[in-house]
Design a protein around this motif. Structure first.
Motif, PDB file in Angstrom:
ATOM      1  N   GLN A  44       0.845  -1.354   0.074  1.00 30.34           N
ATOM      2  CA  GLN A  44       0.055  -0.047  -0.073  1.00 30.34           C
ATOM      3  C   GLN A  44       0.858   1.307  -0.063  1.00 30.34           C
ATOM      4  OE1 GLN A  44      -2.614  -0.411   3.370  1.00 30.34           O
ATOM      5  NE2 GLN A  44      -3.675  -1.814   2.454  1.00 30.34           N
ATOM      6  N   VAL A  45       1.710   1.235   0.940  1.00 31.67           N
ATOM      7  CA  VAL A  45       2.715   2.583   0.821  1.00 31.67           C
ATOM      8  C   VAL A  45       3.534   2.613  -0.289  1.00 31.67           C
ATOM      9  CG1 VAL A  45       4.977   3.438   1.887  1.00 31.67           C
ATOM     10  CG2 VAL A  45       3.408   2.374   3.312  1.00 31.67           C
ATOM     11  N   LYS A  46       4.029   1.612  -1.254  1.00 30.35           N
ATOM     12  CA  LYS A  46       4.775   1.657  -2.411  1.00 30.35           C
ATOM     13  C   LYS A  46       3.762   2.237  -3.431  1.00 30.35           C
ATOM     14  CE  LYS A  46       8.096  -1.818  -1.763  1.00 30.35           C
ATOM     15  NZ  LYS A  46       8.715  -3.263  -2.221  1.00 30.35           N
ATOM     16  N   GLN A  47       2.301   1.816  -3.432  1.00 32.33           N
ATOM     17  CA  GLN A  47       1.576   2.020  -4.321  1.00 32.33           C
ATOM     18  C   GLN A  47       1.145   3.595  -4.096  1.00 32.33           C
ATOM     19  OE1 GLN A  47       0.167   0.573  -6.712  1.00 32.33           O
ATOM     20  NE2 GLN A  47      -0.989   2.698  -7.480  1.00 32.33           N
ATOM     21  N   GLN A  48       1.020   4.122  -2.672  1.00 32.93           N
ATOM     22  CA  GLN A  48       0.946   5.702  -2.595  1.00 32.93           C
ATOM     23  C   GLN A  48       2.176   6.406  -3.181  1.00 32.93           C
ATOM     24  OE1 GLN A  48      -1.730   7.313  -1.300  1.00 32.93           O
ATOM     25  NE2 GLN A  48      -2.871   5.512  -1.663  1.00 32.93           N
ATOM     26  N   LEU A  49       3.301   5.881  -2.923  1.00 34.58           N
ATOM     27  CA  LEU A  49       4.454   6.603  -3.290  1.00 34.58           C
ATOM     28  C   LEU A  49       4.483   6.716  -4.869  1.00 34.58           C
ATOM     29  CD1 LEU A  49       6.936   5.259  -0.555  1.00 34.58           C
ATOM     30  CD2 LEU A  49       5.899   7.612  -0.859  1.00 34.58           C
ATOM     31  N   ASN A  51       2.160   6.991  -6.909  1.00 34.97           N
ATOM     32  CA  ASN A  51       1.187   7.853  -7.534  1.00 34.97           C
ATOM     33  C   ASN A  51       1.582   9.358  -7.091  1.00 34.97           C
ATOM     34  OD1 ASN A  51      -0.517   5.860  -8.483  1.00 34.97           O
ATOM     35  ND2 ASN A  51      -1.533   5.669  -6.649  1.00 34.97           N
ATOM     36  N   ILE A  52       2.861   9.576  -6.305  1.00 32.66           N
ATOM     37  CA  ILE A  52       3.003  11.007  -6.170  1.00 32.66           C
ATOM     38  C   ILE A  52       3.666  11.720  -7.232  1.00 32.66           C
ATOM     39  CG2 ILE A  52       4.609  12.332  -4.538  1.00 32.66           C
ATOM     40  CD1 ILE A  52       4.151  10.541  -2.151  1.00 32.66           C
TER      41      ILE A  52
END
Length: 58
Positions: A44-49, A51-52
């Protein structure tokens, strides 16, 4: 995938570990559940990062 059953079981084992202790099988299960949970969180964190997007305001 993190679901409520996974979280509940992790919490049950954590509580039991603090009170009466875990059997060898339960310790192994707890380790496996932690791996699943942490893997999902990392994903989840990798996915969020990923998308930045940075925007240069100059």
């Amino acid at each position: 995938m993190i679901d409520q059953k996974l979280i509940n079981r992790i919490n049950e084992l954590a509580h039991k570990k603090k009170t009466v202790g875990l059997t060898a099988e339960e310790r192994q299960e707890q380790q496996q559940l932690y791996k699943v949970y942490l893997g999902a969180i990392r994903g989840q964190v990798k996915q969020q990062l990923s998308n930045i997007r940075f925007v240069d305001k100059h």
